[in-house]
Write a protein that holds these residues in place. Structure first.
Motif: not given
Length: 113
Positions: A2-3, A37-44, A85-86
């Protein structure tokens, strides 16, 4: 895995009321972040600051058959700049284990006939 990132987006919304214009603008935040960010899962997605760049009200006169039933129409437009903030999880960094189930007995049984 997670980043945490900081991002700024600019969005424009239009509507018949002030609330509709702001809601139309805010509904675009998730789409813009996911497109970036197409290849990422946005968590928040957490807004940190909202700045109103422009807010305009357009008025125009509307009539029926050029002179009957005149009325004034309103259209609102707002342009916002939002600091976010992501929390992002990069899917390409996840290691998947490959398991081969093509040698299943049921597959052979039905294949033989």
């Amino acid at each position: 895995m997670q980043e945490n990132l900081r991002e700024t987006v600019r969005i424009i919304g239009k509507g018949k009321t002030k609330q509709h214009a702001v809601n139309a603008a805010l509904s675009q935040v998730q789409r813009q972040v996911m497109a970036k960010y197409p290849s990422a899962m946005i968590l928040r997605i957490e807004p940190r600051d909202v700045a109103i760049l422009t807010a305009t009200e357009k008025r125009y006169k509307e009539t029926f058959f050029f002179f009957l039933f005149p009325r004034i129409r309103h259209e609102f437009e707002v342009e916002l700049e939002i600091a976010l903030e992501l929390a992002v999880m990069h899917i390409e960094k996840v290691n998947f284990n490959a398991e081969d189930y093509t040698k299943n007995k049921l597959v052979k049984k039905f294949a033989k006939g």
